[in-house]
Write an enzyme that holds these catalytic residues in place. Structure first.
Site, PDB file in Angstrom:
ATOM      1  N   TRP A 204       0.852  -1.181   0.000  1.00 28.05           N
ATOM      2  CA  TRP A 204       0.000   0.000   0.000  1.00 28.05           C
ATOM      3  C   TRP A 204       0.902   1.250   0.000  1.00 28.05           C
ATOM      4  O   TRP A 204       1.893   1.312   0.714  1.00 28.05           O
ATOM      5  CB  TRP A 204      -0.906  -0.004   1.239  1.00 28.05           C
ATOM      6  CG  TRP A 204      -1.680   1.281   1.360  1.00 28.05           C
ATOM      7  CD1 TRP A 204      -2.747   1.665   0.618  1.00 28.05           C
ATOM      8  CD2 TRP A 204      -1.418   2.350   2.275  1.00 28.05           C
ATOM      9  NE1 TRP A 204      -3.170   2.919   1.001  1.00 28.05           N
ATOM     10  CE2 TRP A 204      -2.369   3.362   2.018  1.00 28.05           C
ATOM     11  CE3 TRP A 204      -0.465   2.561   3.280  1.00 28.05           C
ATOM     12  CZ2 TRP A 204      -2.404   4.556   2.727  1.00 28.05           C
ATOM     13  CZ3 TRP A 204      -0.496   3.747   3.992  1.00 28.05           C
ATOM     14  CH2 TRP A 204      -1.471   4.733   3.718  1.00 28.05           C
ATOM     15  N   ASP A 371     -15.938  12.295  -2.143  1.00 26.82           N
ATOM     16  CA  ASP A 371     -15.372  10.992  -1.802  1.00 26.82           C
ATOM     17  C   ASP A 371     -16.170  10.333  -0.681  1.00 26.82           C
ATOM     18  O   ASP A 371     -17.312  10.714  -0.376  1.00 26.82           O
ATOM     19  CB  ASP A 371     -13.878  11.167  -1.452  1.00 26.82           C
ATOM     20  CG  ASP A 371     -13.044   9.947  -1.793  1.00 26.82           C
ATOM     21  OD1 ASP A 371     -13.077   8.983  -1.007  1.00 26.82           O
ATOM     22  OD2 ASP A 371     -12.374   9.935  -2.840  1.00 26.82           O
ATOM     23  N   ASP A 372     -15.580   9.353  -0.060  1.00 24.32           N
ATOM     24  CA  ASP A 372     -16.186   8.510   0.971  1.00 24.32           C
ATOM     25  C   ASP A 372     -16.858   9.330   2.083  1.00 24.32           C
ATOM     26  O   ASP A 372     -16.293  10.324   2.543  1.00 24.32           O
ATOM     27  CB  ASP A 372     -15.041   7.663   1.562  1.00 24.32           C
ATOM     28  CG  ASP A 372     -15.538   6.502   2.390  1.00 24.32           C
ATOM     29  OD1 ASP A 372     -16.750   6.400   2.589  1.00 24.32           O
ATOM     30  OD2 ASP A 372     -14.688   5.710   2.816  1.00 24.32           O
ATOM     31  N   ARG A 448     -10.076  -3.010   7.525  1.00 25.33           N
ATOM     32  CA  ARG A 448     -10.671  -1.674   7.525  1.00 25.33           C
ATOM     33  C   ARG A 448     -12.125  -1.754   8.003  1.00 25.33           C
ATOM     34  O   ARG A 448     -13.016  -1.136   7.442  1.00 25.33           O
ATOM     35  CB  ARG A 448     -10.596  -1.028   6.138  1.00 25.33           C
ATOM     36  CG  ARG A 448     -10.555   0.495   6.216  1.00 25.33           C
ATOM     37  CD  ARG A 448     -10.811   1.140   4.878  1.00 25.33           C
ATOM     38  NE  ARG A 448     -10.471   2.553   4.922  1.00 25.33           N
ATOM     39  CZ  ARG A 448     -11.058   3.470   4.179  1.00 25.33           C
ATOM     40  NH1 ARG A 448     -11.980   3.140   3.309  1.00 25.33           N
ATOM     41  NH2 ARG A 448     -10.708   4.717   4.270  1.00 25.33           N
ATOM     42  N   LYS A 481     -15.899   7.188  -8.909  1.00 25.66           N
ATOM     43  CA  LYS A 481     -14.661   6.555  -8.433  1.00 25.66           C
ATOM     44  C   LYS A 481     -15.086   5.291  -7.699  1.00 25.66           C
ATOM     45  O   LYS A 481     -15.686   5.357  -6.633  1.00 25.66           O
ATOM     46  CB  LYS A 481     -13.927   7.517  -7.497  1.00 25.66           C
ATOM     47  CG  LYS A 481     -12.687   6.931  -6.831  1.00 25.66           C
ATOM     48  CD  LYS A 481     -12.020   8.008  -5.959  1.00 25.66           C
ATOM     49  CE  LYS A 481     -10.871   7.494  -5.139  1.00 25.66           C
ATOM     50  NZ  LYS A 481     -10.386   8.512  -4.191  1.00 25.66           N
ATOM     51  N   TRP A 482     -14.807   4.145  -8.284  1.00 25.23           N
ATOM     52  CA  TRP A 482     -15.212   2.844  -7.730  1.00 25.23           C
ATOM     53  C   TRP A 482     -14.043   2.305  -6.917  1.00 25.23           C
ATOM     54  O   TRP A 482     -13.029   1.910  -7.465  1.00 25.23           O
ATOM     55  CB  TRP A 482     -15.569   1.911  -8.876  1.00 25.23           C
ATOM     56  CG  TRP A 482     -15.958   0.515  -8.519  1.00 25.23           C
ATOM     57  CD1 TRP A 482     -15.287  -0.358  -7.708  1.00 25.23           C
ATOM     58  CD2 TRP A 482     -17.105  -0.209  -8.984  1.00 25.23           C
ATOM     59  NE1 TRP A 482     -15.937  -1.562  -7.636  1.00 25.23           N
ATOM     60  CE2 TRP A 482     -17.057  -1.494  -8.425  1.00 25.23           C
ATOM     61  CE3 TRP A 482     -18.164   0.106  -9.831  1.00 25.23           C
ATOM     62  CZ2 TRP A 482     -18.029  -2.475  -8.681  1.00 25.23           C
ATOM     63  CZ3 TRP A 482     -19.120  -0.866 -10.085  1.00 25.23           C
ATOM     64  CH2 TRP A 482     -19.051  -2.141  -9.507  1.00 25.23           C
ATOM     65  N   ASP A 483     -14.229   2.271  -5.617  1.00 26.74           N
ATOM     66  CA  ASP A 483     -13.136   1.903  -4.709  1.00 26.74           C
ATOM     67  C   ASP A 483     -13.321   0.473  -4.212  1.00 26.74           C
ATOM     68  O   ASP A 483     -14.412  -0.120  -4.323  1.00 26.74           O
ATOM     69  CB  ASP A 483     -13.163   2.889  -3.522  1.00 26.74           C
ATOM     70  CG  ASP A 483     -11.835   3.013  -2.813  1.00 26.74           C
ATOM     71  OD1 ASP A 483     -10.922   2.212  -3.079  1.00 26.74           O
ATOM     72  OD2 ASP A 483     -11.722   3.921  -1.962  1.00 26.74           O
ATOM     73  N   ASN A 485     -11.567  -1.502  -0.781  1.00 25.37           N
ATOM     74  CA  ASN A 485     -10.563  -1.217   0.236  1.00 25.37           C
ATOM     75  C   ASN A 485     -10.117  -2.377   1.110  1.00 25.37           C
ATOM     76  O   ASN A 485      -9.605  -2.156   2.200  1.00 25.37           O
ATOM     77  CB  ASN A 485     -11.063  -0.079   1.133  1.00 25.37           C
ATOM     78  CG  ASN A 485     -10.845   1.256   0.454  1.00 25.37           C
ATOM     79  OD1 ASN A 485      -9.718   1.608   0.124  1.00 25.37           O
ATOM     80  ND2 ASN A 485     -11.915   1.982   0.206  1.00 25.37           N
ATOM     81  N   CYS A 531     -10.333   2.071  -8.497  1.00 26.92           N
ATOM     82  CA  CYS A 531      -9.434   2.404  -7.394  1.00 26.92           C
ATOM     83  C   CYS A 531      -9.503   1.228  -6.438  1.00 26.92           C
ATOM     84  O   CYS A 531     -10.532   0.554  -6.356  1.00 26.92           O
ATOM     85  CB  CYS A 531      -9.967   3.682  -6.728  1.00 26.92           C
ATOM     86  SG  CYS A 531      -9.246   4.072  -5.126  1.00 26.92           S
ATOM     87  N   ASP A 553      -2.545   5.762  -3.138  1.00 22.35           N
ATOM     88  CA  ASP A 553      -2.924   6.757  -2.130  1.00 22.35           C
ATOM     89  C   ASP A 553      -1.750   7.665  -1.795  1.00 22.35           C
ATOM     90  O   ASP A 553      -1.913   8.675  -1.118  1.00 22.35           O
ATOM     91  CB  ASP A 553      -3.403   6.058  -0.848  1.00 22.35           C
ATOM     92  CG  ASP A 553      -4.856   5.638  -0.967  1.00 22.35           C
ATOM     93  OD1 ASP A 553      -5.523   6.093  -1.915  1.00 22.35           O
ATOM     94  OD2 ASP A 553      -5.316   4.848  -0.125  1.00 22.35           O
TER      95      ASP A 553
HETATM   96  C1  DGJ Z   1      -9.029   4.559  -0.588  1.00 23.53           C
HETATM   97  C2  DGJ Z   1      -8.812   5.436  -1.777  1.00 23.53           C
HETATM   98  O1  DGJ Z   1      -7.627   5.101  -2.406  1.00 23.53           O
HETATM   99  C3  DGJ Z   1      -8.820   6.883  -1.315  1.00 23.53           C
HETATM  100  O2  DGJ Z   1      -8.523   7.736  -2.390  1.00 23.53           O
HETATM  101  C4  DGJ Z   1     -10.148   7.217  -0.703  1.00 23.53           C
HETATM  102  O3  DGJ Z   1     -11.144   7.172  -1.686  1.00 23.53           O
HETATM  103  C5  DGJ Z   1     -10.459   6.258   0.434  1.00 23.53           C
HETATM  104  N1  DGJ Z   1     -10.295   4.894   0.048  1.00 23.53           N
HETATM  105  C6  DGJ Z   1     -11.855   6.469   0.937  1.00 23.53           C
HETATM  106  O4  DGJ Z   1     -12.218   5.556   1.876  1.00 23.53           O
END
Ligand code: DGJ
Length: 753
Positions: A204, A371-372, A448, A481-483, A485, A531, A553
């Site tokens: 990361w 964003d989030d 997370r 923006k499709w994340d 995590n 993403c 990030d």
């Molecule tokens: C991870 C992404 O890479 C960030 O840019 C951001 O959108 C966060 N998640 C939001 O939780």
């Protein structure tokens, strides 16, 4: 581009403009032997390269030593347990529990165009500029059929390979391995020096760093068992001649169009043959194939370059730009965006967002991305995922009101989503705890504070997609923006039977692709950016759905040099999500000049990730200047040929790259002086890719914030505006600015006069 079958020689020859790939059917038993992959050959009768012409090496006539023969043969589709002890490309467990497999050639067809791969992303082209060779092989004992395909495009030197396995028997079998690429080749380059293995490794916030290693005897390679292509390894293998540079020497590149678990492996045997394989990770993978059922493996991409790493890079860039990325945004200039993540994290409401948007509009920014944190109960990362309903306490008056207000400013609006996830603290989870991927009786691992939704299950996919689609339909949302995590763990699917559990990870990826397909089909004008916790799912599979992917990030300009060098090794600059953020950088605490942050981000999609309302005067004033540079250079950066000139990763002092227009009439060179060393001399770097016969004007483009009174390095040593002949720039070089200080940079524009 030309694919031929030479009947008399029983040879297949695939030619692109500069590359040949050759195979032969050998022996009365019909083995498919690999003959050659490399620089284009004029000669077609290459049977002299087959060892089988010598009688002792014919497996059928040398039954007493059949194992020895098969163990050193170069197989196109190596089987298992039938004499070749190297790792095979396919494993099938028969109803009787056996895994021996030996495929033989049956037939072939050569056709214009290229078939789609069911449910999977793959390259495509117009029928008249695309040719495919499909060879059918079979194991007559297992009654298993293998469709192996190689496709080429008239404007590319890349060769695409795919594999489909069909169970023609009357009993179910278990497919335990189906690798997309398998190539047996010699370890030595033209100088009899062993190729080195190049991989892109990371973590990361430091994704895709280039790493070389020697190829030792036995196995070495890379893999992901994280359910995604991952931060850690990348579905790419390079075999690089030790004397190869950016501009010269032999390089093989193997890339997989897949976003889930993969394995790339190089196996060196005692005869110094290497078997290169790349495909879905066989570890924790198996698929039950009932009679008549088939399995389609993802597409593998193979590139050979005798023009060094740069040759491979440019082949892949053009291939992905012309034959993989789709949709209306494919060739289009993207709106400059500002994203509120690093500005506010979860702590915002619509008033705050509008403040940022107003100031951004003033500076010339074109799109605001929320964003989030805008949905469900989501004030930290501990809750809310799955509850895709606007939180009206934060977004006062609802989403449409906010979007309308932002549109009224003259800005586009974009939104963040993370559809694949579910928070244990969410209404969705309380209603459907079994929708999370988990093993019954085992508390699933949280990463997370979240679980992964089982996208292999239709009702899960349908419900979540519908919720997301409703949000997108509710307002004028032009970008998503499709994340994603977290990685996958606890591989368990509640609806899969015991014998199908190893299908979960691949079915998950198919579900993901299906969801993205629906999204781009239903919202064809949407600009989609993938993403994954930064750049954990930056791969050709995702690129098929989204023309750009968030790179990392880590927005620190210096860390980005290595991340973007590794990413741009394979991917066009138009795909690399890159933004300017504040200093000290949130991840590494480094202070870099605003100009350098901008110059590095200009090599990608470009945008801002900061609270513009809190910027100082100088930085604020620099934004319109950076935006002007974006407008000036983005067409060139998106469409041109990329040349890596120097690598900070290698020299620990400076970095430099250039993008040259296809017609060689202009180029943009970015130079970053990472560390200053006491030296009054400027560094002279040669600029590749130009036309040696033309004259170029040389102009330095800098933004005002970084020219503090004590910085003497405002212009190029050759003067702010020089006229230099192309051959001098290419062969003698151009002196770079000699900055006083670290982390300084400049953009130099070369334009034909
Ligand atoms: C991870 C992404 O890479 C960030 O840019 C951001 O959108 C966060 N998640 C939001 O939780």
């Amino acid at each position: 581009m030309n694919i031929r079958y030479l009947k008399k020689e029983r040879l297949f020859k695939i030619d692109t403009a500069h590359v040949s790939y050759v195979m032969a059917v050998v022996d009365e038993e019909q083995f498919l032997e690999h003959v050659y992959f490399g620089r284009r050959l004029q000669d077609s009768d290459l049977r002299y390269l087959l060892r089988h012409l010598e009688t002792p090496f014919l497996p059928s006539t040398n039954k007493g030593d059949r194992g020895k023969v098969l163990a050193c043969m170069k197989h196109e589709l190596p089987g298992e347990l039938c004499g070749d002890h190297r790792d095979g490309a396919v494993t099938i467990r028969s109803a009787g529990g056996h895994t021996a497999l030996q495929p033989y050639y049956v037939s072939h067809r050569i056709y214009q165009g290229k078939d789609k791969l069911e449910g999977l992303p793959a390259t495509f082209g117009h029928a008249d500029g695309t040719e495919t060779l499909e060879i059918t092989m079979e194991d007559p004992v297992l009654k298993a059929r293998f469709l192996l395909s190689w496709s080429v495009f008239s404007d590319s030197d890349a060769i695409m390979r795919s594999l489909k396995v069909i169970n023609d028997s009357k009993e179910p079998v278990r497919l335990e391995k189906a690798l997309s690429i398998s190539l047996d080749m010699d370890l030595a380059d033209a100088d009899q020096k062993p190729f080195r293995l190049l991989t892109l490794d990371g973590a990361w916030a430091r994704e895709r760093h280039m790493n070389y290693r020697d190829i030792g005897y036995g196995f070495q390679g890379i893999c992901s068992n994280r359910g995604e292509s991952s931060h850690h390894e990348h579905p790419f293998l390079g075999l690089v001649s030790p004397s190869a540079t950016q501009h010269r020497g032999e390089v093989y590149g193997f890339h997989l169009a897949y976003s889930g678990n993969f394995r790339g492996q190089v196996e060196r045997d005692v005869f110094d043959t290497v078997r290169v394989t790349l495909g879905i990770n066989p570890d924790r993978f198996s698929f039950v194939l009932r009679p008549g059922e088939s399995f389609q493996a993802p597409e593998g991409i193979m590139v050979y370059s005798c023009e060094g790493l740069g040759g491979m890079t440019r082949t892949l860039h053009d291939l992905y730009r012309n034959h993989l990325i789709r949709g209306v945004w494919k060739d289009r200039k993207r709106p400059i965006l500002i994203n509120n993540w690093e500005a506010t994290y979860f702590n915002f409401d619509s008033d705050k967002l509008l403040d940022i948007a107003r100031a951004a509009k003033e500076a010339g920014i074109e799109m605001f991305v929320m964003d989030d944190g805008w949905f469900g109960k989501r004030d930290t990362d501990t809750s809310g995922l799955g509850d895709w309903f606007v939180n009206e306490k934060k977004i006062k008056g609802g989403l449409k009101k906010l979007v309308d207000e932002i549109n009224a400013l003259g800005m586009k609006f974009g939104i963040w989503i993370e559809p694949e996830m579910i928070s244990p603290d969410s209404d969705l989870y309380r209603a459907h705890p079994d929708w999370a991927i988990r093993i019954p009786g085992r508390d699933p691992v949280q990463i997370r504070n979240q679980y992964v939704l089982d996208l292999s299950r239709k009702e899960v996919l349908d419900t979540v997609y519908e919720r997301i689609a409703n949000v997108l339909k509710s307002a004028n949302i032009e970008y998503v923006k499709w994340d994603m995590n977290r990685t996958l763990t606890d591989f368990g699917g509640a609806f899969l039977g015991a014998e199908n559990q190893d299908e979960l990870c691949h079915r998950y990826v198919l579900g993901l692709y299906e969801m993205q397909r629906r999204l781009v089909d239903d919202f064809p004008n949407l600009l989609l950016e993938n993403c994954s916790s930064g750049g954990a799912r930056f791969d050709p599979g995702m690129l098929y759905y989204s023309p750009q992917i968030w790179c990392s990030d880590n927005t620190d300009a210096i860390e980005r040099l290595m991340i973007q060098e590794g990413t741009a090794l394979l991917y066009p600059l138009s795909t690399m999500g890159a933004h300017v953020s504040v200093t000290p950088n949130h991840i590494v605490g480094r202070n870099t000049a605003f100009e350098t942050r901008g110059n590095v981000a200009l090599a990608g999609t470009f945008g801002y990730e900061l609270d513009i309302t809190k910027l100082g005067e100088k930085e604020l004033a620099a934004i319109p200047q950076q935006i002007a540079l974006y407008h000036k250079y983005n067409d060139l950066i998106r469409r041109g040929d990329y040349y890596r000139i120097a690598s900070y990763r290698e020299n620990h002092l400076y970095d430099c790259w250039a993008v040259v227009s296809k017609d060689k009439s202009e180029a943009v060179v970015t130079y970053v002086q990472v560390l200053k060393i006491p030296d009054d001399r400027s560094r002279t770097l040669r600029i590749p890719g130009l036309d040696p016969g033309r004259d170029y004007a040389v102009i330095v483009d800098r933004t005002s914030d970084i020219a503090p009174e004590d910085d003497p390095s405002v212009i190029l040593p050759v003067g702010p505006r020089a006229r230099i002949h192309g051959d001098a720039l290419m062969y003698a070089g151009l002196p770079m600015p000699n900055f006083w200080g670290d982390f300084r940079s400049a953009i130099i524009y070369l334009s034909e006069i």
